[in-house]
Motif scaffolding. Sequence first.
Motif, PDB file in Angstrom:
ATOM      1  N   CYS A  74       0.826  -1.213   0.000  1.00 32.45           N
ATOM      2  CA  CYS A  74       0.000   0.000   0.000  1.00 32.45           C
ATOM      3  C   CYS A  74       0.855   1.255   0.000  1.00 32.45           C
ATOM      4  O   CYS A  74       0.515   2.246  -0.668  1.00 32.45           O
ATOM      5  CB  CYS A  74      -0.934  -0.013   1.215  1.00 32.45           C
ATOM      6  SG  CYS A  74      -2.124  -1.371   1.200  1.00 32.45           S
ATOM      7  N   ALA A  75       1.945   1.250   0.734  1.00 29.75           N
ATOM      8  CA  ALA A  75       2.780   2.455   0.806  1.00 29.75           C
ATOM      9  C   ALA A  75       3.409   2.771  -0.551  1.00 29.75           C
ATOM     10  O   ALA A  75       3.409   3.925  -1.000  1.00 29.75           O
ATOM     11  CB  ALA A  75       3.859   2.262   1.868  1.00 29.75           C
ATOM     12  N   ALA A  78       0.692   3.999  -2.972  1.00 29.99           N
ATOM     13  CA  ALA A  78       0.269   5.366  -2.674  1.00 29.99           C
ATOM     14  C   ALA A  78       1.287   6.381  -3.185  1.00 29.99           C
ATOM     15  O   ALA A  78       0.928   7.438  -3.716  1.00 29.99           O
ATOM     16  CB  ALA A  78       0.062   5.524  -1.167  1.00 29.99           C
ATOM     17  N   GLU A  97      -2.512   6.414   1.233  1.00 29.69           N
ATOM     18  CA  GLU A  97      -2.152   5.061   1.673  1.00 29.69           C
ATOM     19  C   GLU A  97      -3.261   4.434   2.521  1.00 29.69           C
ATOM     20  O   GLU A  97      -3.591   3.252   2.369  1.00 29.69           O
ATOM     21  CB  GLU A  97      -0.843   5.105   2.467  1.00 29.69           C
ATOM     22  CG  GLU A  97      -0.397   3.744   2.966  1.00 29.69           C
ATOM     23  CD  GLU A  97       0.886   3.838   3.776  1.00 29.69           C
ATOM     24  OE1 GLU A  97       1.270   2.817   4.371  1.00 29.69           O
ATOM     25  OE2 GLU A  97       1.493   4.940   3.818  1.00 29.69           O
ATOM     26  N   TYR A 101      -5.376   1.091   1.565  1.00 32.11           N
ATOM     27  CA  TYR A 101      -5.493  -0.039   2.500  1.00 32.11           C
ATOM     28  C   TYR A 101      -6.950  -0.408   2.727  1.00 32.11           C
ATOM     29  O   TYR A 101      -7.307  -1.594   2.832  1.00 32.11           O
ATOM     30  CB  TYR A 101      -4.813   0.320   3.819  1.00 32.11           C
ATOM     31  CG  TYR A 101      -4.936  -0.763   4.871  1.00 32.11           C
ATOM     32  CD1 TYR A 101      -5.876  -0.667   5.894  1.00 32.11           C
ATOM     33  CD2 TYR A 101      -4.117  -1.887   4.819  1.00 32.11           C
ATOM     34  CE1 TYR A 101      -5.995  -1.661   6.837  1.00 32.11           C
ATOM     35  CE2 TYR A 101      -4.246  -2.892   5.761  1.00 32.11           C
ATOM     36  CZ  TYR A 101      -5.178  -2.773   6.777  1.00 32.11           C
ATOM     37  OH  TYR A 101      -5.291  -3.769   7.723  1.00 32.11           O
TER      38      TYR A 101
END
Length: 865
Positions: A74-75, A78, A97, A101
């Motif tokens: 996710c990081a 993003a 982010e 998620y």
Amino acid sequence: MMTPTGVIQPQDAKYIKRRVKSGAIDVHPTETALIVNYEVEAIILGEAENPVLSDKKNCQKIIRLKSLNKNSDCAALAKEVVNKCSLIHPSKIADVEHLIYFLQSRKENVFTDGMLNIAPSSCFDSSQSSSSSSGEKATFANFEQYVELLYEDLNDKVKGAGLIMQLSRENDNLEELARNEAVLSALARLLREDYKRSIDLSINIVSIFHSFSSFTQFHPLILQYKIGSLCIVIIEFELQRYQQWKGEMLINRGREAIPTSRLPVPKSARPSTVSADRRRSSTPSPAIASSGDRKRLSLIPGPKTAVSQRSPSTPDEESAQKKFALMVAKQDRLLKVNFLLLLKIAENLKVEDKIRKRNIVSMLVQCLDRNNIPLLIVVTKFLTKLSIRIENKDEMANLNVVENLPKLLQMNNFELEQSTLHLLFNLSFDSKLRDKMIRVGFLQKLTSLLNDERHIRSILKILYHLSMDDRVKAMFTFTDCLPKLMKMLISTDPKSFEYMTLVALTVNVGLNPRCAETMCESGVLHQLEQRALAYQDSFLMKVIRNLSKHRTTHKYFLGFVDDLIQVLPSCSHEEFLLETTGTLANLPLHEIDICDLSKKHGLLQWIENSMNSHKKEDDFLLEVAMLVGSMAADEKCSQLFCDNGIVLALIELLKRKQEDDEIVLQIIYVFYQVSRHTETRSYLIHKTQAVDYLIDLMNDKNVEIRKVCDACIDMIKEEEPEYEERVKAEKFTAHNSHWLAMVENKALETSLASLPDCGEAIPRYDLNQSLSVFNSGSHVSLSTMDDIEIVSNHPLSEDGSQPVSRYDSEGEDFSETTLMMSKRRIMNNDDVVRNALQNLIISDDTNDSHHYFHIETPNNQVSIS
């Protein structure tokens, strides 16, 4: 400027300006996408760049995340979205982010009819799912359809169980599944009936219950359907099937795969029956070799991997090997999920005990022969948990678990290495298992793993346990462990968790002379000493003290004596002071100019104050006495001790601590060192009571004290021959008292045996005719010459403590009249006692050359570490 009619003239519009203002970011309600809200403002400017006309409009931009799945980062995603979309400010990357998620963990809409786009099967992790070959993604809307598949043929059962397994991987679905008793009952029944028919079906169903086992509140549900017991049955069946598969593979390969050296040779074999090729081989033929050689050669095992490494000779054999490998891989997955479920429900001790009684330890040890790393990780963790209990540990020892562990440390997998080290640590509390670890070569392997900082804490604990055996300490010299330990002592933070274990290990191996010499030769001993003195670290000084115990290492420490002595008078750290004093006591201080160093740093005054202090601990006083004994080997220091009253202080300390054998022994050793020099020996005899105490302790029950006393008295008798008769009288009196006490006890036992009633066994004495009791001195007063009462004058009390000296400040003389009186009274006893006592008479030995009991260095001192 606008005209009064509100209509802008064309000649007035010169410029158009556009402004974009970003707004809120939200998730798409149905798709895997983000919605970015923003506002667009258009402004018409005149000639003077003044706003003439403006308008605003709210817009949205949809960012579809086609690559988002359960395994996405996710990081990173993003960050990629923010970089590519200019409408999102970099400061909002955390918000993006969070929304990604949310999309990743959001359940499918249960109200949809499946019209949404379904991700292709390539988006799923095939290693975590074995549902069906179609790669269909499960949704709760079709749950009833999945349940209906459980009642169809075997393939549909596998597919239905696989889809339900997908749903069980979402934690939010577990409560809903737990409330559906019909489905869980069907799954348990299906597993019980068909686990032998399909490994895939067993994997899917056990994985469903494994999802429940991750949460303690669902453990009663697993026990309700007896899934744990069923898992053990499945494991037993699969292990038996694995052995069957291996047997079939060996049969299919034929006997030609067996090495020639392992084939049996008929006894009637003749030289002509042996082929020429075999005669040319390195193995001698049976016809040439003797019977003993044939027997020895027949016992030589062939390589274990000879069969498995042979390349397939036919296409059918190659196909069979691939099929075998595929089945073993599936079986490893099934065993892994079964063991993992049992491991999690074993949090309850009662459940763990039930699992243990089902022979789970044997099953786990059998699985150590596998090569599947995830399975081995689960197995070693399970064994680590079970090894806490002694019955499980003993069973592992009987199954030779230690012999199966070395290969696990060679697979280059951190998690497997870590779990294996934890298991080894639990097993290393058993001395027999530690011996096995040494025999299979774990010491060298553990030493090589010290380079990995992630394993240091576990390895140091295991090495510490191994170093508890004196035989193993010497083996450390055959590894590169000792230099590493010395470097780690200098670089490790004292506040770290592994520091104390490191110090304990180093202290242990430092007790071995060879290890100590190797550690001193590492080149960092001086840095270790500087670090210990700078921080006054008592643990590092303990290491230095143990290294200084050996004669081979003394040369490395003599250069530190000045620094160590300088610390003593000003140090207030009691533990550090104790270790520093002990280190100096271990060294041969007479080999350096210790007298000048003592005067320079005021050491003599510090020693006197320490011995006269009543607040010091006995351990510290013992080390001070040992230090004095080491220094007293130098004649100048001995003279300083006599001139400065330190010898008198030692005598006072002897009076206070006469019940402590160690302190008494070290003080007597100081007297021995002082008596070796002519001038100080005269001082010891004529100006102190040391000789009286030496004679008093000559018959002590402690063997070491008697040895040092005898050696010291032998030198004193050379200086003053009159002490020889006194020593003989003391020895005679002690032997006489012991012998008479023994004879009286024997006579009493005989009289008790002859009496009909035990109550009459006690003889009645006339007190007027009895021998009077000893007075406060050492003389014996006799009332008559016919009756003798036996009174022991052994200097030790009944509890084994050191005696209070019988000599006061003026001393007492053992007159010849008293000695002759004792001899005459002995001759008046019955014949048996008279004949026995004749053997105890001490006569002069004309051949006695008065050899000394020589003690070279203070290293022969006896102390308690």
